[in-house]
Design a protein around this motif. Structure first.
Motif, mmCIF file in Angstrom:
data_model
loop_
_atom_site.group_PDB
_atom_site.id
_atom_site.type_symbol
_atom_site.label_atom_id
_atom_site.label_comp_id
_atom_site.label_asym_id
_atom_site.label_seq_id
_atom_site.Cartn_x
_atom_site.Cartn_y
_atom_site.Cartn_z
ATOM 1 N N ARG A 1 -18.203 13.307 -0.911
ATOM 2 C CA ARG A 1 -18.553 12.505 0.264
ATOM 3 C C ARG A 1 -18.944 13.474 1.381
ATOM 4 O O ARG A 1 -18.092 14.152 1.950
ATOM 5 C CB ARG A 1 -17.363 11.644 0.673
ATOM 6 C CG ARG A 1 -17.542 10.847 1.961
ATOM 7 C CD ARG A 1 -16.256 10.103 2.283
ATOM 8 N NE ARG A 1 -16.285 9.473 3.596
ATOM 9 C CZ ARG A 1 -15.227 8.858 4.164
ATOM 10 N NH1 ARG A 1 -14.071 8.813 3.510
ATOM 11 N NH2 ARG A 1 -15.341 8.315 5.359
ATOM 12 N N VAL A 2 -20.220 13.559 1.681
ATOM 13 C CA VAL A 2 -20.696 14.473 2.710
ATOM 14 C C VAL A 2 -20.428 13.867 4.092
ATOM 15 O O VAL A 2 -20.823 12.734 4.371
ATOM 16 C CB VAL A 2 -22.199 14.762 2.533
ATOM 17 C CG1 VAL A 2 -22.714 15.623 3.693
ATOM 18 C CG2 VAL A 2 -22.457 15.462 1.201
ATOM 19 N N LEU A 3 -19.765 14.651 4.935
ATOM 20 C CA LEU A 3 -19.428 14.193 6.281
ATOM 21 C C LEU A 3 -20.372 14.744 7.335
ATOM 22 O O LEU A 3 -20.662 14.074 8.327
ATOM 23 C CB LEU A 3 -17.979 14.585 6.623
ATOM 24 C CG LEU A 3 -16.904 14.110 5.640
ATOM 25 C CD1 LEU A 3 -15.532 14.618 6.083
ATOM 26 C CD2 LEU A 3 -16.891 12.587 5.545
ATOM 27 N N ALA A 4 -20.822 15.975 7.149
ATOM 28 C CA ALA A 4 -21.698 16.602 8.141
ATOM 29 C C ALA A 4 -22.574 17.648 7.475
ATOM 30 O O ALA A 4 -22.194 18.259 6.470
ATOM 31 C CB ALA A 4 -20.877 17.239 9.257
ATOM 32 N N THR A 5 -23.761 17.854 8.052
ATOM 33 C CA THR A 5 -24.730 18.798 7.512
ATOM 34 C C THR A 5 -25.213 19.737 8.612
ATOM 35 O O THR A 5 -25.028 19.477 9.804
ATOM 36 C CB THR A 5 -25.945 18.064 6.916
ATOM 37 O OG1 THR A 5 -26.538 17.248 7.941
ATOM 38 C CG2 THR A 5 -25.547 17.186 5.743
ATOM 39 N N ALA A 6 -25.835 20.828 8.189
ATOM 40 C CA ALA A 6 -26.453 21.758 9.123
ATOM 41 C C ALA A 6 -27.889 21.316 9.405
ATOM 42 O O ALA A 6 -28.635 20.976 8.480
ATOM 43 C CB ALA A 6 -26.447 23.167 8.543
ATOM 44 N N ASP A 7 -28.285 21.327 10.670
ATOM 45 C CA ASP A 7 -29.671 21.086 11.050
ATOM 46 C C ASP A 7 -30.362 22.444 11.067
ATOM 47 O O ASP A 7 -30.271 23.195 12.042
ATOM 48 C CB ASP A 7 -29.732 20.416 12.421
ATOM 49 C CG ASP A 7 -31.154 20.118 12.862
ATOM 50 O OD1 ASP A 7 -32.109 20.603 12.210
ATOM 51 O OD2 ASP A 7 -31.318 19.400 13.867
ATOM 52 N N GLU A 8 -31.048 22.774 9.980
ATOM 53 C CA GLU A 8 -31.648 24.098 9.830
ATOM 54 C C GLU A 8 -32.767 24.364 10.833
ATOM 55 O O GLU A 8 -33.160 25.524 11.021
ATOM 56 C CB GLU A 8 -32.142 24.307 8.404
ATOM 57 C CG GLU A 8 -31.035 24.417 7.372
ATOM 58 C CD GLU A 8 -31.535 24.885 6.014
ATOM 59 O OE1 GLU A 8 -32.768 25.051 5.861
ATOM 60 O OE2 GLU A 8 -30.701 25.082 5.110
ATOM 61 N N THR A 9 -33.266 23.321 11.497
ATOM 62 C CA THR A 9 -34.308 23.532 12.504
ATOM 63 C C THR A 9 -33.746 24.118 13.788
ATOM 64 O O THR A 9 -34.515 24.546 14.659
ATOM 65 C CB THR A 9 -35.040 22.221 12.834
ATOM 66 O OG1 THR A 9 -34.154 21.323 13.519
ATOM 67 C CG2 THR A 9 -35.563 21.550 11.565
ATOM 68 N N THR A 10 -32.422 24.168 13.913
ATOM 69 C CA THR A 10 -31.799 24.626 15.159
ATOM 70 C C THR A 10 -31.301 26.062 15.089
ATOM 71 O O THR A 10 -30.726 26.563 16.051
ATOM 72 C CB THR A 10 -30.641 23.702 15.549
ATOM 73 O OG1 THR A 10 -29.600 23.782 14.543
ATOM 74 C CG2 THR A 10 -31.098 22.261 15.680
ATOM 75 N N TYR A 11 -31.485 26.721 13.941
ATOM 76 C CA TYR A 11 -31.078 28.123 13.800
ATOM 77 C C TYR A 11 -31.956 28.773 12.736
ATOM 78 O O TYR A 11 -32.730 28.092 12.053
ATOM 79 C CB TYR A 11 -29.592 28.241 13.442
ATOM 80 C CG TYR A 11 -29.236 27.724 12.066
ATOM 81 C CD1 TYR A 11 -29.198 28.567 10.960
ATOM 82 C CD2 TYR A 11 -28.933 26.374 11.859
ATOM 83 C CE1 TYR A 11 -28.881 28.100 9.689
ATOM 84 C CE2 TYR A 11 -28.612 25.902 10.590
ATOM 85 C CZ TYR A 11 -28.590 26.764 9.517
ATOM 86 O OH TYR A 11 -28.281 26.296 8.267
ATOM 87 N N SER A 12 -31.844 30.072 12.569
ATOM 88 C CA SER A 12 -32.657 30.773 11.577
ATOM 89 C C SER A 12 -31.797 31.220 10.399
ATOM 90 O O SER A 12 -30.626 31.548 10.572
ATOM 91 C CB SER A 12 -33.345 31.990 12.203
ATOM 92 O OG SER A 12 -32.380 32.911 12.691
ATOM 93 N N GLY A 13 -32.377 31.223 9.215
ATOM 94 C CA GLY A 13 -31.685 31.729 8.041
ATOM 95 C C GLY A 13 -31.151 30.680 7.099
ATOM 96 O O GLY A 13 -30.500 31.013 6.103
ATOM 97 N N GLY A 14 -31.400 29.406 7.374
ATOM 98 C CA GLY A 14 -30.981 28.360 6.444
ATOM 99 C C GLY A 14 -31.863 28.351 5.210
ATOM 100 O O GLY A 14 -33.078 28.564 5.310
ATOM 101 N N ARG A 15 -31.262 28.095 4.039
ATOM 102 C CA ARG A 15 -32.032 28.150 2.796
ATOM 103 C C ARG A 15 -31.893 26.891 1.945
ATOM 104 O O ARG A 15 -32.310 26.874 0.790
ATOM 105 C CB ARG A 15 -31.585 29.357 1.949
ATOM 106 C CG ARG A 15 -31.799 30.706 2.594
ATOM 107 C CD ARG A 15 -31.849 31.811 1.543
ATOM 108 N NE ARG A 15 -30.719 31.747 0.630
ATOM 109 C CZ ARG A 15 -29.575 32.412 0.780
ATOM 110 N NH1 ARG A 15 -29.404 33.195 1.839
ATOM 111 N NH2 ARG A 15 -28.593 32.317 -0.097
ATOM 112 N N MET A 16 -31.325 25.840 2.513
ATOM 113 C CA MET A 16 -31.087 24.642 1.704
ATOM 114 C C MET A 16 -31.974 23.466 2.107
ATOM 115 O O MET A 16 -31.923 22.411 1.482
ATOM 116 C CB MET A 16 -29.609 24.253 1.772
ATOM 117 C CG MET A 16 -28.686 25.315 1.198
ATOM 118 S SD MET A 16 -26.941 24.850 1.243
ATOM 119 C CE MET A 16 -26.900 23.510 0.047
#
Length: 220
Positions: free
Chosen positions: A156-171
């Protein structure tokens, strides 16, 4: 009736986070402030001894291979008997050679991170005590862990990373950071947040941890 017992386990054989003492202090205050006895240890033997009868075990920024065979057995028995698990930050960088730990207990395996930087957590599920107090967007500073495979569909996913708000996300667009499940029998909660010592004095992060802790202990 005795108070529910929480065991906070902090052993590291890989990278050691400077925030561990602040995390121990936070869990001790949160637990005792809500009627729970808290024991912190880095000794696998003490973990084996104290897990029976405990409500929740917290793996607080553990890293590397930290468990003996007896401790592995004790952890599996704890979850199979309905005991809870809370994993914080580095808990997903632990016991890489034990698939049950990464897949069934934590729910995903760490796969690197960019530099520490501010970003935004997107809260998907407000019907959980770990996220009920948060808005849809939660500004935070952390390492923004990547994972080898998204756990969505199994947890059950509760929260995710918004990759547009930082650098280095790969998902990409689906980058879970906080989730819960019962794949191992008992309740498991994991948050990838918690790199800095300062985070453990942040009121919103403390409520986030308390929500995960009380949910895992069936006290929420």
């Amino acid at each position: 009736m005795s108070a529910p017992r929480i065991v906070v386990f902090t052993r590291t054989t890989g990278f050691r986070h400077d925030s561990i003492p602040a995390g121990i202090e936070a869990f001790t205050e949160l637990g005792t402030g809500n009627g729970m006895e808290v024991l912190a240890t880095e000794d696998p033997g003490e973990l084996v001894e104290r897990l029976p009868g405990s409500s929740v075990v917290v793996f607080l920024s553990t890293s590397g291979d930290v468990l003996t065979d007896a401790a592995r057995d004790a952890l599996r028995t704890h979850l199979a008997g309905g005991g809870g698990f809370v994993g914080v930050h580095g808990a997903s960088t632990t016991e890489y050679g034990w698939p049950w730990y990464g897949e069934d207990l934590v729910g995903a395996v760490f796969d690197g991170h960019p530099d520490l930087q501010p970003g935004v957590v997107t809260v998907e599920d407000h019907d959980h005590p770990a996220t009920a107090h948060l808005g849809d967007r939660w500004e935070f500073t952390d390492e923004w862990y990547n994972f080898s495979v998204s756990p969505r569909g199994r947890v059950r996913v509760l929260a995710t990373a918004d990759e547009t708000t930082y650098s280095g996300g790969r998902m990409g667009d689906d980058h879970p950071l906080v989730w819960c499940h019962e794949l191992a029998g008992g309740r498991s909660f994991y948050t990838a947040l918690g790199h800095t010592s300062e985070s453990f004095s942040d009121p919103d992060f403390r409520r986030h941890l308390l929500g995960g802790l009380t949910w895992a202990a069936h006290r929420a």
